[in-house]
Design an enzyme around this catalytic site. Structure first.
Site, PDB file in Angstrom:
ATOM      1  N   GLY A 188       0.856  -1.230  -0.058  1.00 49.95           N
ATOM      2  CA  GLY A 188      -0.013  -0.110   0.069  1.00 49.95           C
ATOM      3  C   GLY A 188       0.842   1.380  -0.031  1.00 49.95           C
ATOM      4  N   GLU A 210      -5.008   6.951   2.004  1.00 46.68           N
ATOM      5  CA  GLU A 210      -4.526   8.030   0.847  1.00 46.68           C
ATOM      6  C   GLU A 210      -3.350   8.518   2.026  1.00 46.68           C
ATOM      7  OE1 GLU A 210      -6.403  10.968  -1.137  1.00 46.68           O
ATOM      8  OE2 GLU A 210      -8.282   9.817  -1.404  1.00 46.68           O
TER       9      GLU A 210
END
Lengths: 382, 265
Positions: A131, A363
């Protein structure tokens, strides 16, 4: 000089967003949270009113708002439901790589449909094995004549089950690390593209999240954004734009928690008086108010800097990191003020804590934000 | 068809109200003003008529103090009105429904129009005088409590419903008319974001007070005058029930209703 006053235009955007949030989102928030329902009717209405695609310039039919205008709207929406806000904002995130990396022809072709009718897009960067380490992604893009063939899997992709277009980051050569990453747009109809089951999440349950699989998906060269190897930079520049609105989502959650807690503290009596008159509660409210106020200033400031042509990497990371940590604390204290009721799903505050948690993760996790903040800070110290 | 919709700013439902120091009127300081209630219905009806009758135009008109009056005109523009006219109302001129009707009538005398829509009454003073007075001054038929208005272009006729005691009345009126709209029957739309932005930049036609005053001649004495303004006294007599479970609360409530309030035996 510093001027914190909003323009009349900004005030009316804020009011409009507040009205929409209260009339369309809030009444559905608990039900969608409970049943993990994706309220498409809300998203359609948001689109109709111009609350989606906020970052798309008016030349292409979007709202073309400044980042400061956007965060004012996002805070209002997130006060009502952070999950719905995440789904509403997902188009901004998915379309930003097109705004940053596409040719004028591509922009016209790809953006216009989103402004002409209701469509969702998904930003596909994160992978099951990576990620935060975006440079290490493994989804492959192999050149084959006038097309690329995509193979791999993306995960935690917002709106993926409902999207008609995906912006995908894949590598043309893993050995090149981030210099091999290339950005593509892939329509849902592409053969070999499939989405996984809708994830059962802790919070943001009105938003849909799933994996996206690419099995031999042919993508014409015309659907590559920028040049081969531009992908990493496009992704990072995208996140530079969208990080501040994530701070605004966290701010909206915190503002909601503060609002509920204040209201409840005035109305709930113990020992013969409203609990708001007990100093123990006042101290909590004071800390919560400080956290909300500071978050708002940081979010506004980061948005203002970016609107004025600065990169704002340091400030947007601070805003996102601070506001999301603050949202966790404020939501936590709101539950504490509600006591046993706060722990019950019949009351709105426990949802806020579950929703706040994601803002520390998505994010760019807050650990990554801190790395960025430290790096930017130390640059200045050298 | 040229549709004129007359609107007025009223305090937003969420704003905090208080009396002015003299206790004669609302203190406008810090009040948030809005396009609300019956006027919202009137604007919605005007837009629905425009959409059903291509080539029609909607113009919002308001006579009132700046800047709040311009704000509601912008709200009407954001909703879809094609134009807006602001009739200046200086602070020293005492507000009066009949004066408002005269000012708007004077303006309508200089404009082309086929239909005037107004809210049945204002959301603040609820006077309900403006529509009827305006109709009289422009010599047009007038109805109140109007709903579901349609226009038959070939017959040049407006048809509509009115809620009356025990039911609804269907009515029609030929040609020019002043119709006052019932509230909240038509689910007023929300302004779209791009239209809000456009409305901020739109030009509002301003009619100077001198122009209006010149057309009106001597103002005369206001027909109505506010002599006192008070907020409702805080209600007392509420009884808080202490309880641990909802069942206990219900039980105590039922006992109170039976024994003290004697609502039921």
């Amino acid at each position: 000089m510093v001027d914190f006053s909003l323009t009349e235009e900004q005030t009316s955007l804020q009011e409009m967003a507040r009205k929409f949030a209260r009339s369309e989102m809030l009444p559905r928030a608990a039900e969608c949270d409970k049943n993990s329902r994706f309220p498409e009717e809300v998203y359609r209405k948001a689109w109709e009113l111009g609350l989606m695609n906020l970052n798309v310039p008016s030349d292409f039919g979007g709202s073309g708002l400044s980042l400061l205008d956007q965060v004012l709207i996002v805070e209002e929406l997130a006060r009502a439901c952070a999950g719905m806000t995440t789904s509403i904002l997902a188009n901004c995130l998915a379309l930003e790589p097109i705004l940053i990396g596409a040719s004028p022809e591509q922009k016209q072709r790809l953006l216009a449909p989103f402004c002409a009718s209701f469509h969702l897009a998904s930003f596909c960067l994160t992978e099951p094995a990576g990620g935060s380490d975006a440079g290490a992604l493994t989804t492959r893009a192999r050149r084959d004549g006038d097309a690329y063939v995509l193979d791999g899997e993306k995960c935690f992709i917002t709106n993926a089950p409902h999207a008609s277009l995906y912006t995908v980051f894949a590598t043309v050569d893993p050995a090149l690390r981030h210099r091999g990453i290339t950005a593509f747009v892939v329509p849902r109809s592409a053969e070999g593209l499939s989405t996984g089951k809708d994830e059962d999440k802790m919070g943001h349950r009105a938003s849909a999240t799933s994996t996206v699989r690419f099995e031999g998906v042919r993508v014409p060269v015309d659907d590559r954004l920028g040049a081969e190897g531009d992908g990493f930079s496009i992704a990072m520049r995208t996140l530079d734009q969208t990080r501040t609105p994530i701070g605004a989502i966290a701010l909206g959650i915190a503002q909601a928690a503060l609002g509920y807690a204040g209201e409840y503290a005035l109305q709930r009596h113990t020992f013969g008086k409203p609990i708001a008159e007990h100093q123990a509660i006042q101290l909590k409210i004071a800390d919560m108010a400080q956290a909300v106020h500071a978050s708002r200033l940081l979010v506004w400031h980061a948005a203002w800097l970016i609107d004025h042509g600065r990169k704002g990497t340091l400030e947007s990371s601070i805003a996102k990191c601070f506001a999301s940590d603050a949202a966790m604390r404020v939501a936590d204290e709101a539950i504490q003020i509600f006591g046993g009721y706060g722990y019950m799903r019949d009351y709105p505050v426990e949802k806020l804590l579950r929703d706040a948690k994601l803002t520390q993760i998505y994010e760019g996790s807050n650990e990554i934000q801190r790395i960025v903040i430290a790096r930017e800070q130390l640059k200045g110290a050298a | 068809m040229e549709i004129v919709v007359c609107i007025k700013p009223v305090p937003d439902a969420e704003t905090r109200l208080r009396a002015n120091p003299a206790g004669t009127a609302l203190d406008g300081e810090g009040v948030k003003w809005a396009l609300a209630g019956y006027d919202e219905s009137a604007v919605e009806q005007a837009l629905l008529l425009k959409e059903a009758n291509p080539g029609s135009r909607v113009r919002a008109v308001s006579f009132g103090p700046a800047p709040r009056t311009e704000e509601v005109l912008r709200a009407a523009l954001a909703l879809g009105a094609d134009g807006a006219t602001f009739l200046e109302h200086p602070a020293e001129v005492v507000p009066d429904p009949l004066l408002a009707a005269r000012a708007v009538a004077a303006h309508l005398g200089r404009a082309t129009w086929d239909l005037v829509l107004v809210g049945k009454q204002a959301g603040d003073d609820e006077a309900g005088l403006f529509g009827g007075a305006l109709a009289e001054l422009v010599d047009a038929p007038s109805f109140g409590g109007v709903m579901a208005l349609t226009y038959d272009a070939s017959a040049r006729r407006f048809t509509f419903r009115r809620s009356v005691e025990g039911g609804a009345e269907a009515a029609e009126v030929p040609g020019r008319a002043v119709l006052a709209l019932q509230q909240a029957w038509n689910d007023p739309r929300t302004a779209k974001l791009p239209n809000i932005l456009k409305s901020r930049r739109a030009t509002i036609d301003k009619v100077a007070w001198a122009t209006t005053a010149g057309a009106l001649g001597p103002l005369g004495t206001p027909t109505t005058q506010s002599v006192g303004f008070r907020l409702p006294a805080p209600r007392s007599g509420a009884k808080m029930i202490d309880y641990r479970t909802p069942e206990e609360a219900a039980e105590k409530l039922v006992r109170l209703l039976q024994e003290e309030a004697k609502v039921f035996p």
